[in-house]
Design a protein around this motif. Structure first.
Motif, short mmCIF file in Angstrom:
data_model
loop_
_atom_site.label_atom_id
_atom_site.label_comp_id
_atom_site.label_asym_id
_atom_site.label_seq_id
_atom_site.Cartn_x
_atom_site.Cartn_y
_atom_site.Cartn_z
N ALA A 115 50.89 65.29 18.40
CA ALA A 115 52.13 65.26 19.19
C ALA A 115 53.01 64.06 18.81
N GLY A 116 52.58 63.31 17.79
CA GLY A 116 53.38 62.20 17.29
C GLY A 116 52.99 60.83 17.81
N ALA A 117 51.86 60.74 18.52
CA ALA A 117 51.45 59.47 19.12
C ALA A 117 50.78 58.56 18.10
N ASN A 118 50.92 57.26 18.35
CA ASN A 118 50.24 56.23 17.56
C ASN A 118 49.04 55.77 18.37
N VAL A 119 47.86 56.26 18.01
CA VAL A 119 46.67 55.96 18.81
C VAL A 119 45.53 55.45 17.95
N LEU A 120 44.71 54.60 18.57
CA LEU A 120 43.46 54.13 17.97
C LEU A 120 42.35 54.47 18.95
N THR A 121 41.11 54.40 18.50
CA THR A 121 40.00 54.75 19.38
C THR A 121 38.90 53.70 19.32
N VAL A 122 38.25 53.50 20.47
CA VAL A 122 37.07 52.65 20.56
C VAL A 122 36.04 53.41 21.38
N VAL A 123 34.93 53.76 20.73
CA VAL A 123 33.87 54.50 21.40
C VAL A 123 32.94 53.54 22.13
N GLY A 124 32.57 53.88 23.36
CA GLY A 124 31.57 53.09 24.05
C GLY A 124 31.86 52.95 25.54
N ASP A 125 30.89 52.41 26.24
CA ASP A 125 31.00 52.15 27.67
C ASP A 125 31.82 50.90 27.89
N VAL A 126 32.93 51.03 28.62
CA VAL A 126 33.83 49.91 28.81
C VAL A 126 33.19 48.78 29.60
N GLY A 127 32.06 49.05 30.23
CA GLY A 127 31.35 48.00 30.95
C GLY A 127 30.62 47.03 30.03
N GLU A 128 30.48 47.39 28.77
CA GLU A 128 29.77 46.53 27.82
C GLU A 128 30.72 45.51 27.20
N GLU A 129 30.28 44.28 27.13
CA GLU A 129 31.11 43.19 26.62
C GLU A 129 31.62 43.47 25.22
N CYS A 130 30.77 44.03 24.36
CA CYS A 130 31.18 44.28 22.98
C CYS A 130 32.27 45.34 22.90
N VAL A 131 32.23 46.31 23.81
CA VAL A 131 33.26 47.35 23.83
C VAL A 131 34.57 46.77 24.33
N GLN A 132 34.52 45.92 25.33
CA GLN A 132 35.72 45.26 25.83
C GLN A 132 36.40 44.46 24.71
N ILE A 168 37.85 43.79 36.56
CA ILE A 168 38.22 42.38 36.75
C ILE A 168 38.01 41.60 35.45
N ARG A 169 36.90 41.85 34.79
CA ARG A 169 36.61 41.14 33.54
C ARG A 169 37.67 41.46 32.48
N LEU A 170 38.12 42.70 32.41
CA LEU A 170 39.15 43.05 31.45
C LEU A 170 40.46 42.35 31.76
N VAL A 171 40.81 42.28 33.02
CA VAL A 171 42.03 41.56 33.40
C VAL A 171 41.92 40.09 32.99
#
Length: 259
Positions: free
Chosen positions: A54-71, A117-120
């Motif tokens: 659809a024309g979007a500029n997107v990237l992806t990160v696989v994983g559980d957002v609760g994990e520090e490495c994924v954040q 909260i950690r992401l913020v």
């Protein structure tokens, strides 16, 4: 309507399905580069492909957002410049509060309060320095009107709201806003689980449970995720800088109160 988001970079957590995906699509349509996230690599890849088509500029990160490495991977994918953060995470399974042990309670609070909260904490200073930031937290309509079976989800999200509402007032001077979107019943995978829980609890079929839920909504329908995504994009707009610390309930009029 130009939302003033062209060239901005957004992280949208848990965005391979449902409301998170709708928010990502709306932000991408508004001109933002979007970092998608999800635990299911195949589903995430399919969503990314659809948005790119659809024309979007997107990237992806696989994983559980609760994990520090994924954040950290999400922030790295944004090249360290996060203009928009949409906090989203799957809620705990519906169950009677008596069935919740300590481990389940801690897991629910970690996923739906501690993780956002950690992401913020990780992105807010950069937003302040650049004098632009939009944080939108997807919580739940049950924050205003508790729903049996969602006690853990409601409690964790109320805690998140209370914590970040105070933070919102501390960063508003820098054109950084923090707001909350409270969905009612939207046509998502989560809604199917709600119907199944209510059917079992009330001894009716899933179809009857769905019809009963629909009838209680003044709009007489369930929400379309695109409507939700558009509301998220509005809160992220350049012209929305005077809206902060607010909880926007989107439920077709189901909540009967005036406040």
């Amino acid at each position: 309507m130009d939302l003033g988001l062209t060239g901005r970079t957004a992280i949208v957590c848990a965005s391979s399905h449902g409301l998170g995906r709708a928010c990502a699509a709306a932000l991408a349509q508004a001109g933002s580069r979007v970092v998608l996230n999800g635990r299911d690599a195949a589903a995430l890849g399919a969503t990314a492909s659809e948005l790119r088509d659809a024309g979007a500029n997107v990237l992806t990160v696989v994983g559980d957002v609760g994990e520090e490495c994924v954040q950290q991977a999400l922030i790295d994918a944004a090249d360290g410049r996060v203009d928009i953060l949409v906090n989203n995470n799957g809620g705990p399974p519906l169950r009677d509060f008596r069935a919740l042990d300590g481990a389940a309670i801690h897991a629910g609070v970690d996923a739906n309060m501690v993780t956002p909260i950690r992401l913020v904490q990780k992105v807010i200073d950069g937003m302040i320095e650049r004098r632009f930031g939009r944080v939108v937290c997807i919580t739940s309509g049950s924050v205003k009107a508790p729903v049996p079976g969602l006690d853990l989800s409601s409690g964790a999200r109320v805690g998140l709201t209370g914590f970040l509402a105070g933070v919102a007032r501390q960063v508003a001077h820098a054109n950084v806003t923090i707001n909350f979107l409270l969905p009612g019943l939207f046509e998502t995978r989560r809604l199917a689980g709600v119907h199944a829980f209510n059917a079992q609890t009330n001894g009716v079929s899933v179809e009857e449970a769905a019809a009963s839920a629909r009838a209680r909504i003044p709009a007489k329908r369930f929400g379309d995720p695109q409507e939700f995504g558009d509301a998220c994009a509005f809160l992220c707009a350049a012209s929305s800088g005077f809206i902060t610390g607010q909880s926007l309930l989107i439920d077709g009029g189901a909540y009967p109160g005036v406040l």
